[in-house]
Write an enzyme that holds these catalytic residues in place. Structure first.
Site, PDB file in Angstrom:
ATOM      1  N   LYS A  95     -20.889 -15.599 -11.861  1.00 36.16           N
ATOM      2  CA  LYS A  95     -20.261 -15.354 -10.560  1.00 36.16           C
ATOM      3  C   LYS A  95     -20.845 -16.290  -9.509  1.00 36.16           C
ATOM      4  O   LYS A  95     -20.127 -16.985  -8.791  1.00 36.16           O
ATOM      5  CB  LYS A  95     -20.514 -13.908 -10.150  1.00 36.16           C
ATOM      6  CG  LYS A  95     -20.070 -13.602  -8.750  1.00 36.16           C
ATOM      7  CD  LYS A  95     -20.762 -12.368  -8.201  1.00 36.16           C
ATOM      8  CE  LYS A  95     -20.365 -12.128  -6.780  1.00 36.16           C
ATOM      9  NZ  LYS A  95     -18.943 -11.824  -6.603  1.00 36.16           N
ATOM     10  N   LYS A 114      -3.696  -5.987 -14.825  1.00 30.86           N
ATOM     11  CA  LYS A 114      -4.731  -5.227 -15.534  1.00 30.86           C
ATOM     12  C   LYS A 114      -4.653  -5.428 -17.040  1.00 30.86           C
ATOM     13  O   LYS A 114      -3.569  -5.442 -17.619  1.00 30.86           O
ATOM     14  CB  LYS A 114      -4.544  -3.730 -15.263  1.00 30.86           C
ATOM     15  CG  LYS A 114      -4.655  -3.399 -13.812  1.00 30.86           C
ATOM     16  CD  LYS A 114      -6.030  -2.926 -13.456  1.00 30.86           C
ATOM     17  CE  LYS A 114      -6.108  -2.822 -11.951  1.00 30.86           C
ATOM     18  NZ  LYS A 114      -7.357  -2.355 -11.444  1.00 30.86           N
ATOM     19  N   ILE A 124      -4.041  -0.690   6.025  1.00 28.07           N
ATOM     20  CA  ILE A 124      -4.370   0.136   4.853  1.00 28.07           C
ATOM     21  C   ILE A 124      -5.807   0.651   4.899  1.00 28.07           C
ATOM     22  O   ILE A 124      -6.205   1.502   4.111  1.00 28.07           O
ATOM     23  CB  ILE A 124      -4.088  -0.665   3.559  1.00 28.07           C
ATOM     24  CG1 ILE A 124      -2.628  -1.104   3.532  1.00 28.07           C
ATOM     25  CG2 ILE A 124      -4.376   0.129   2.310  1.00 28.07           C
ATOM     26  CD1 ILE A 124      -1.612   0.012   3.692  1.00 28.07           C
ATOM     27  N   GLY A 125      -6.614   0.157   5.811  1.00 24.29           N
ATOM     28  CA  GLY A 125      -7.937   0.760   5.956  1.00 24.29           C
ATOM     29  C   GLY A 125      -9.042  -0.213   6.275  1.00 24.29           C
ATOM     30  O   GLY A 125      -9.637  -0.166   7.337  1.00 24.29           O
ATOM     31  N   GLU A 132     -13.606   0.697   7.771  1.00 24.20           N
ATOM     32  CA  GLU A 132     -14.449   0.843   6.572  1.00 24.20           C
ATOM     33  C   GLU A 132     -15.678  -0.082   6.501  1.00 24.20           C
ATOM     34  O   GLU A 132     -16.088  -0.470   5.403  1.00 24.20           O
ATOM     35  CB  GLU A 132     -13.605   0.688   5.285  1.00 24.20           C
ATOM     36  CG  GLU A 132     -12.438   1.653   5.226  1.00 24.20           C
ATOM     37  CD  GLU A 132     -11.548   1.487   3.982  1.00 24.20           C
ATOM     38  OE1 GLU A 132     -12.023   0.954   2.969  1.00 24.20           O
ATOM     39  OE2 GLU A 132     -10.376   1.912   4.042  1.00 24.20           O
ATOM     40  N   CYS A 157     -17.027  -8.949  -9.627  1.00 24.76           N
ATOM     41  CA  CYS A 157     -17.609  -7.902 -10.460  1.00 24.76           C
ATOM     42  C   CYS A 157     -17.605  -6.586  -9.697  1.00 24.76           C
ATOM     43  O   CYS A 157     -17.622  -6.582  -8.471  1.00 24.76           O
ATOM     44  CB  CYS A 157     -19.058  -8.255 -10.795  1.00 24.76           C
ATOM     45  SG  CYS A 157     -19.214  -9.826 -11.639  1.00 24.76           S
ATOM     46  N   HIS A 193      -1.824   5.520  -0.671  1.00 26.79           N
ATOM     47  CA  HIS A 193      -1.629   4.079  -0.813  1.00 26.79           C
ATOM     48  C   HIS A 193      -1.814   3.664  -2.269  1.00 26.79           C
ATOM     49  O   HIS A 193      -2.732   4.105  -2.940  1.00 26.79           O
ATOM     50  CB  HIS A 193      -2.626   3.317   0.073  1.00 26.79           C
ATOM     51  CG  HIS A 193      -2.733   1.875  -0.286  1.00 26.79           C
ATOM     52  ND1 HIS A 193      -1.727   0.977  -0.023  1.00 26.79           N
ATOM     53  CD2 HIS A 193      -3.700   1.176  -0.939  1.00 26.79           C
ATOM     54  CE1 HIS A 193      -2.086  -0.209  -0.485  1.00 26.79           C
ATOM     55  NE2 HIS A 193      -3.274  -0.110  -1.051  1.00 26.79           N
ATOM     56  N   HIS A 199      -3.387 -10.959  -0.782  1.00 26.82           N
ATOM     57  CA  HIS A 199      -4.056 -11.722  -1.836  1.00 26.82           C
ATOM     58  C   HIS A 199      -3.980 -13.216  -1.583  1.00 26.82           C
ATOM     59  O   HIS A 199      -4.528 -14.006  -2.329  1.00 26.82           O
ATOM     60  CB  HIS A 199      -3.437 -11.404  -3.202  1.00 26.82           C
ATOM     61  CG  HIS A 199      -3.598  -9.956  -3.547  1.00 26.82           C
ATOM     62  ND1 HIS A 199      -4.804  -9.425  -3.894  1.00 26.82           N
ATOM     63  CD2 HIS A 199      -2.721  -8.938  -3.556  1.00 26.82           C
ATOM     64  CE1 HIS A 199      -4.658  -8.123  -4.109  1.00 26.82           C
ATOM     65  NE2 HIS A 199      -3.410  -7.810  -3.911  1.00 26.82           N
TER      66      HIS A 199
HETATM   67  N1  GLN Z   1      -8.426   1.747   1.967  1.00 26.82           N
HETATM   68  C1  GLN Z   1      -8.782   0.726   1.045  1.00 26.82           C
HETATM   69  C2  GLN Z   1      -8.912  -0.594   1.788  1.00 26.82           C
HETATM   70  O1  GLN Z   1      -8.227  -0.777   2.749  1.00 26.82           O
HETATM   71  C3  GLN Z   1      -7.744   0.599  -0.023  1.00 26.82           C
HETATM   72  C4  GLN Z   1      -8.085  -0.457  -1.016  1.00 26.82           C
HETATM   73  C5  GLN Z   1      -7.194  -0.467  -2.246  1.00 26.82           C
HETATM   74  O2  GLN Z   1      -6.131   0.068  -2.260  1.00 26.82           O
HETATM   75  N2  GLN Z   1      -7.625  -1.068  -3.308  1.00 26.82           N
HETATM   76  O3  GLN Z   1      -9.672  -1.452   1.397  1.00 26.82           O
HETATM   77 ZN    ZN Z   2      -4.360  -1.479  -2.106  1.00 21.88          ZN
END
Ligand code: GLN
Ligand code: ZN
Length: 761
Positions: free
Chosen positions: A20, A116, A436-437, A489, A521, A646, A699
């Site tokens: 890594k 995956k 999303i957070g 977060e 990782c 989510h 991404h």
């Molecule tokens: N709440 C998480 C974030 O925003 C969701 C991450 C995810 O779905 N993998 O990072």
């Molecule tokens: Zn996500």
């Protein structure tokens, strides 16, 4: 009777994540290619040594710079057209370009998809196939690695190669549709070429991985197995022996086919399948090698060696050759328990990482050969007691759960009614905008966390610093004029590990890293005992964020299936039992968030889909479990509290009814890559609840334009009721930088506002 030990592959990230670190330095032009190659060489050398210390056959070819499926693509000369167009050269950089994308003449060349690897949390690079494609033996690193091992003086090498049928199965078609199984004719000659080279090196066994044999395959694919292996067998006769490896599930359903294949041996996963070991033993040809995968390659608990000793003894009676092995490659296991300096001895006594698993094979082999059980009993001396000591707690937990389950279905009033109540309370505009957070995880944020963990700063200074970041994040969201804010977060290193760290029942390792993809990782927490909570986990941060703004701040939790699937679970407590415990804890957390006046709470379940069993016939049971777990979390919530969930993927087609059954008020999903098909699906099933459309592909470093977002939303609103649509990025923003984030969110808000205005007229 002959017992041999081997593994299906060793982890390749290096004992201290050297791969890594070197990869990231190489990508940032901080080290040369020679230095990178040297890191790889040292890792392989280390891996050989570990194997040599304990095992009879040594795996070679299990190393990968980025991913072993991508290795196979390069080996077969299968380079996506957009890359082969810009260069004929195939080298290590080709690999990184395909997996990470590149820029050529100012134009962005897209990376291949990543998805995956079966039902694990490892991701592979999806091979791309198109009609009229040709293949050739291009990337010869496998041969180089074999030669390298020979030069280092190792004998009994067993090269590993991904089987041609599994390789084809894992890929996707680009452009004009056609049956990719047809390509087997073109691929086989390359495999023959490779195997010829291998057999020229006086190697007697080759491991060919065909894990798709544990799936429920269509008949034409099954039929092709017979054909393919017949051709390979005709070509090589006894020059080289094929060990066909299957893993991640049982193969009994395909046994009639398998037993007729012209191969020399088969490997079976006796940990993750329901295969009956004596049934299999009776049915498979006696002259075959039976390689028994009995050491769990996907978990960290010591194997109950005595138990396996007894089971294998029965097989030993009527088989000349017995091989023992790990269930799958140790790629999914951390490397060395001895690097854990902070775990108490009595805890360490229960675990076994990759190196220890190799040693377990040695112990078992010796016991089988000399009929001496002493060492085995010593190895497991603490395991038995540990399991028994937790029995009382389990009974206690069961009682609570049964009471709660009765309420699950009768509790919340229907969405139609609660959505009206929520509307009155929350007063949201059309197309509410949220995220999303997570927000960018800067160096500064990481430093605060690691300083606190290392004891360099005390809790109050940690708290003060984290709050400072929360404040900044809230301010930025206010400026951007998002509708529903998050706290960002900053206190979380990882969405599962954070809960593991703060709940009772988990153990966090220092160095238990497992490759997730490329240089990434993860360090799954260990579910060690019953799970419960001393005090609220997330409330303090969310409450603080809410105190800074008049807008609504959304609470943020990781769901029960995701916590379970991304941890190393206990093996002697059923998965259902474990997730019930997690659900109950999360339920308490939600009630505390409500008490703190938090009006919207999101429960992330990004792992829900990957947990689907490999066999479709087992899906129903799994989905029922997932839905029940989720509903248990939300079972006591007030009708006016809005529950979001989510999922960061876009394949909902075959699980849409279960998604509906979760009955979350709003679900946010990935749409920016796959868009319209998905929206049409939600239209088709008449999805009644709110849907958050991911309009920003997190991404990619690209910034979505206002026009793009607006058009997308416009199109979406022609298909799903406008009042149900929410606007958000595809996923959390923690891997992006601030500049990209702000620009993209700005465009997101701007585009939404234009659309709102247009609709007013
Ligand atoms: N709440 C998480 C974030 O925003 C969701 C991450 C995810 O779905 N993998 O990072
Ligand atoms: Zn996500």
């Amino acid at each position: 009777m002959n017992v041999l030990s081997h593994i299906l592959g060793f982890p390749r990230i290096g004992k201290n994540r050297e791969l890594k670190k070197s990869l990231e330095k190489y990508w940032n032009n901080k080290i040369s290619k020679t230095e990178l190659l040297n890191t790889g060489f040292n890792i392989r050398k280390f891996n050989f040594k570990q194997q040599k210390n304990n095992l009879d056959l040594l795996s070679v070819g299990d190393f990968a710079w980025y991913d072993h499926v991508l290795n196979t693509s390069l080996m077969l000369g299968n380079i996506p057209l957009r890359y082969s167009k810009i260069s004929n050269l195939i080298d290590i950089n080709t690999m990184f370009n395909i997996s990470r994308g590149t820029i050529h003449e100012n134009k962005k060349i897209y990376p291949s998809d990543m998805t995956k690897w079966f039902n694990t949390n490892y991701h592979y690079i999806v091979p791309e196939f198109y009609s009229n494609q040709s293949f050739n033996f291009s990337w010869k690193e496998l041969l180089e690695e074999i030669d390298e091992a020979i030069r280092l003086g190792y004998k009994n090498l067993k090269p590993i190669i991904l089987g041609p049928l599994t390789y084809l199965w894992l890929g996707k078609i680009i452009g004009k549709k056609f049956d990719r199984l047809m390509l087997i004719k073109k691929i086989l000659p390359i495999y023959i070429e490779i195997l010829t080279e291998i057999s020229n090196r006086k190697i007697s066994w080759i491991q060919i991985d065909e894990p798709i044999l544990s799936l429920e395959l269509p008949n034409n694919w099954l039929y092709e197995f017979r054909n393919t292996y017949k051709i390979l067998n005709n070509h090589f006769k006894k020059n080289i022996n094929i060990l066909l490896t299957t893993y991640f599930g049982g193969i009994s359903h395909n046994i009639e086919l398998i037993k007729l294949l012209p191969i020399s041996g088969i490997h079976l996963d006796f940990i993750h399948g329901n295969d009956n070991i004596s049934f299999i033993n009776d049915i498979l040809p006696k002259e075959w090698i039976l390689s028994c995968g009995i050491i769990n390659g996907r978990n960290i608990w010591k194997t109950n060696l005595k138990l396996w000793y007894e089971k294998l003894l029965k097989i030993k009676k009527n088989r000349e050759n017995l091989w023992i092995s790990t269930s799958c490659s140790l790629l999914h296991s951390p490397i060395d328990l001895n690097t854990e300096n902070n775990l108490p001895k009595r805890v360490k006594e229960l675990f076994s990482f990759a190196i220890q698993k190799c040693y377990e094979l040695l112990l078992l082999k010796e016991a089988l050969q000399y009929n001496d059980l002493n060492k085995l009993i010593k190895w497991n001396r603490y395991t038995q007691n540990f399991s028994q000591n937790t029995k009382n707690n389990q009974i206690f937990q069961k009682k609570i759960v049964i009471n709660d389950e009765k309420k699950i279905n009768s509790n919340r009033i229907s969405y139609t009614i609660r959505s009206v109540l929520q509307k009155q309370k929350l007063k949201l505009p059309l197309f509410p905008i949220t995220t999303i957070g997570s927000f960018p995880q800067t160096k500064d944020i990481r430093k605060i966390r690691s300083n606190y963990k290392l004891g360099l700063i005390d809790y109050s200074s940690y708290e003060k610093n984290i709050k400072k970041h929360i404040k900044d994040i809230v301010n930025i969201q206010e400026k951007l004029d998002l509708d529903i804010l998050v706290h960002g977060e900053p206190e979380r290193n990882d969405m599962v590990e954070y809960f593991g760290e703060n709940l009772n029942g988990f153990i966090i390792t220092e160095n238990g890293w497992v490759q997730s993809y490329g240089s990434r990782c993860v360090k799954p927490p260990i579910i060690f005992s019953d799970i419960n909570r001393n005090k609220p986990i997330t409330v303090k941060w969310i409450k603080y964020a809410q105190s800074l703004t008049t807008k609504i701040v959304k609470g943020m939790l990781t769901g029960p299936m995701t916590i379970f699937l991304w941890s190393f679970p206990r093996e002697d407590i059923t998965p259902i039992e474990i997730t019930k415990q997690i659900s109950l804890v999360l339920k308490e957390e939600i009630l505390d968030l409500e008490k703190a006046n938090i009006k919207i709470i999101q429960i992330d379940e990004p792992a829900l889909r990957e947990g689907l069993p490999l066999k479709k016939s087992e899906w129903k049971k799994y989905l029922q479990w997932a839905v029940t777990s989720f509903k248990l979390v939300t079972s006591n919530v007030q009708d006016t509290t809005q529950i979001h969930t989510h999922m960061c993927y876009s394949e909902f087609k075959d699980i849409i009814n279960d998604i509906i059954a979760l009955d979350a008020d709003v679900i946010s999903i990935e749409t920016s890559r796959s868009s319209m098909d998905l929206i049409k699906l939600f239209k088709y099933v008449n999805y009644p609840n709110g849907i958050g459309l991911g309009v920003y592909d997190i991404h990619s470093p690209n910034i979505p334009s206002i026009k793009l977002i607006k058009n997308f939303l416009k199109q979406a609103s022609q298909n799903i009721p406008m009042k149900n649509i929410w606007v958000n990025p595809d996923c959390g923003l923690k891997t992006r930088n601030w500049e990209e984030t702000v620009k993209s969110l700005y465009n997101m808000v701007y585009a939404t506002k234009i659309l709102r205005n247009e609709l007013k007229d």
